[in-house]
Design a protein around this motif. Structure first.
Motif, short mmCIF file in Angstrom:
data_model
loop_
_atom_site.label_atom_id
_atom_site.label_comp_id
_atom_site.label_asym_id
_atom_site.label_seq_id
_atom_site.Cartn_x
_atom_site.Cartn_y
_atom_site.Cartn_z
N LYS A 104 4.41 15.06 -5.15
CA LYS A 104 3.52 14.47 -3.63
C LYS A 104 3.31 12.81 -3.65
CE LYS A 104 0.98 19.29 -2.73
NZ LYS A 104 -0.08 19.91 -3.05
N LYS A 105 2.85 12.40 -4.83
CA LYS A 105 2.72 11.04 -4.42
C LYS A 105 4.02 9.81 -4.10
CE LYS A 105 -1.36 10.58 -6.99
NZ LYS A 105 -1.78 10.26 -8.72
N PHE A 106 5.08 10.38 -5.12
CA PHE A 106 6.47 9.64 -5.04
C PHE A 106 7.13 10.65 -3.78
CE2 PHE A 106 7.32 9.27 -9.78
CZ PHE A 106 7.02 8.05 -10.05
N ASN A 107 7.10 11.48 -3.08
CA ASN A 107 7.51 11.43 -1.47
C ASN A 107 8.84 11.20 -1.40
OD1 ASN A 107 6.63 12.21 1.23
ND2 ASN A 107 7.06 9.81 1.74
N LYS A 123 15.60 6.85 -9.73
CA LYS A 123 14.31 6.47 -11.31
C LYS A 123 13.22 7.69 -11.07
CE LYS A 123 14.65 3.50 -13.17
NZ LYS A 123 15.49 2.85 -14.27
N LYS A 124 12.86 7.59 -10.09
CA LYS A 124 11.43 8.50 -10.12
C LYS A 124 11.68 9.59 -9.66
CE LYS A 124 9.00 5.84 -5.97
NZ LYS A 124 8.89 5.55 -4.70
N LEU A 125 13.13 10.13 -9.44
CA LEU A 125 13.50 11.78 -9.56
C LEU A 125 13.40 11.67 -11.20
CD1 LEU A 125 13.97 14.69 -8.80
CD2 LEU A 125 16.17 13.62 -8.66
N ALA A 126 14.03 10.95 -11.80
CA ALA A 126 14.48 10.87 -13.96
C ALA A 126 13.10 11.37 -14.20
CB ALA A 126 15.01 9.90 -14.12
N LEU A 127 12.25 10.53 -14.19
CA LEU A 127 11.08 10.20 -14.74
C LEU A 127 10.30 11.03 -14.42
CD1 LEU A 127 8.25 8.24 -15.88
CD2 LEU A 127 8.42 7.82 -13.41
N ILE A 128 10.30 11.75 -13.05
CA ILE A 128 9.51 12.72 -13.31
C ILE A 128 10.39 14.33 -14.13
CG2 ILE A 128 8.81 15.58 -11.96
CD1 ILE A 128 8.97 13.34 -9.08
N GLY A 129 11.94 14.53 -13.95
CA GLY A 129 11.82 15.20 -14.95
C GLY A 129 11.02 14.95 -16.72
N PHE A 149 6.94 -0.86 -4.60
CA PHE A 149 5.50 -1.09 -5.38
C PHE A 149 4.35 -0.16 -5.69
CE2 PHE A 149 1.46 -2.62 -3.52
CZ PHE A 149 1.13 -3.96 -4.33
N GLU A 150 4.39 1.14 -4.07
CA GLU A 150 3.84 1.78 -4.26
C GLU A 150 3.75 2.63 -5.35
OE1 GLU A 150 2.10 5.99 -1.98
OE2 GLU A 150 4.07 4.83 -1.11
N GLY A 151 5.47 3.04 -5.66
CA GLY A 151 6.27 3.66 -6.98
C GLY A 151 5.77 2.50 -8.47
N VAL A 152 5.35 1.66 -8.27
CA VAL A 152 5.43 0.86 -9.35
C VAL A 152 3.35 1.11 -10.05
CG1 VAL A 152 4.24 -1.67 -10.52
CG2 VAL A 152 6.66 -0.97 -9.31
N HIS A 153 2.94 1.08 -8.76
CA HIS A 153 1.39 1.92 -9.09
C HIS A 153 1.63 2.92 -9.91
CE1 HIS A 153 -0.52 -2.10 -8.15
NE2 HIS A 153 0.22 -2.32 -7.46
N TYR A 156 2.10 2.81 -13.10
CA TYR A 156 0.86 2.93 -13.81
C TYR A 156 0.11 3.68 -14.01
CZ TYR A 156 2.22 -2.01 -13.12
OH TYR A 156 2.51 -3.42 -12.92
N ASP A 157 -0.21 4.97 -12.87
CA ASP A 157 -0.99 5.45 -13.48
C ASP A 157 -0.32 6.17 -14.37
OD1 ASP A 157 -3.01 4.29 -11.66
OD2 ASP A 157 -1.79 6.08 -10.19
N ILE A 158 1.14 7.08 -14.42
CA ILE A 158 1.67 7.94 -15.39
C ILE A 158 0.98 7.60 -16.63
CG2 ILE A 158 3.55 8.99 -15.71
CD1 ILE A 158 4.05 9.18 -12.91
N ILE A 159 1.60 6.42 -17.28
CA ILE A 159 1.80 5.46 -18.65
C ILE A 159 -0.14 6.06 -19.30
CG2 ILE A 159 2.01 3.71 -19.54
CD1 ILE A 159 4.21 3.28 -17.71
N ARG A 160 -1.15 5.24 -17.91
CA ARG A 160 -2.06 5.86 -18.47
C ARG A 160 -2.57 7.21 -18.85
NH1 ARG A 160 -3.73 1.63 -14.66
NH2 ARG A 160 -3.69 2.90 -13.18
#
Length: 211
Positions: A104-107, A123-129, A149-153, A156-160
């Motif tokens: 939902k966040k990645f939209n 990149k976002k899709l591969a990250l979710i997988g 920019f939004e995806g970078v933040h 950050y949340d995912i890495i944390r």
């Protein structure tokens, strides 16, 4: 602990990794910094066991197995006629509620064919997988490339989040500020070896190095 001991990789009689040693504790976010061609991706592929190497790579005192690793490559390949939704259906996860929040966040337009995605969306899709695999060791090779920019933040949340789950996270990035922001330690890779590992309080010293 992930222990990389005396790892060597040679291509066409030229050594890329030369008796490389590195130890990474559970719950540690480690950045790998080096010039283009320094061997960062070769190191990651050795850990992922997709190339031949000599030496030992152990996880919790036993030989590391590929099934224990999630690897987000710099460039991600997708079959052309597959939707984002179909791609994610290949992955099993015990964290589906968390992944739903990330989707939902990645939209992302999951009903559309991936071939029509931008590089950042892929990149976002591969990250979710990768996250859905829920592995103890997570390698992210240039994860911030092409991400807005939004995806970078969100990254950050995912890495944390991965750190809070006591996972090992290894990241490379040519944007040194992203490593400063996310990492507990940064290892400098030069001449096929880890020259030095910097703790967070020493990151300012890295500004004097040229990459």
């Amino acid at each position: 602990m992930l222990e990389i001991k005396n790892v060597n990789v040679e291509f066409k009689n030229q050594k890329v990794l030369n008796d490389l040693n590195l130890s990474i504790e559970e719950g540690c976010i480690l950045g790998v910094l080096g010039k283009n061609g320094a061997g960062k991706t070769t190191l990651f592929e050795s850990v992922y066991q997709s190339i031949k190497f000599s030496g030992n790579i152990n996880w919790k005192d036993e030989r590391l197995q590929r099934k224990q690793i999630s690897y987000l490559e710099t460039e991600n390949y997708f079959y052309p006629y597959i939707t984002g939704e179909e791609y994610l259906a290949y992955f099993l996860s015990k964290k589906e509620s968390e992944i739903t929040d990330i989707v939902k966040k990645f939209n992302l337009p999951l009903k559309k064919y991936v071939q029509y995605y931008s590089s950042g969306m892929k990149k976002k899709l591969a990250l979710i997988g990768m996250l859905m695999l829920d592995k103890p060791i997570n390698i992210l090779d240039e994860p911030f490339n092409g991400v807005d920019f939004e995806g970078v933040h969100i990254l950050y949340d995912i890495i944390r989040q991965l750190k809070s789950e006591n996972k090992v996270v290894i990241i490379s990035s040519h944007i040194i500020e992203t490593l400063f922001h996310t990492c507990d330690k940064i290892a400098v890779l030069q001449n096929g070896k880890i020259e030095k590992v910097y703790n967070k309080e020493d990151f300012s010293q890295l500004n004097t190095l040229k990459f």
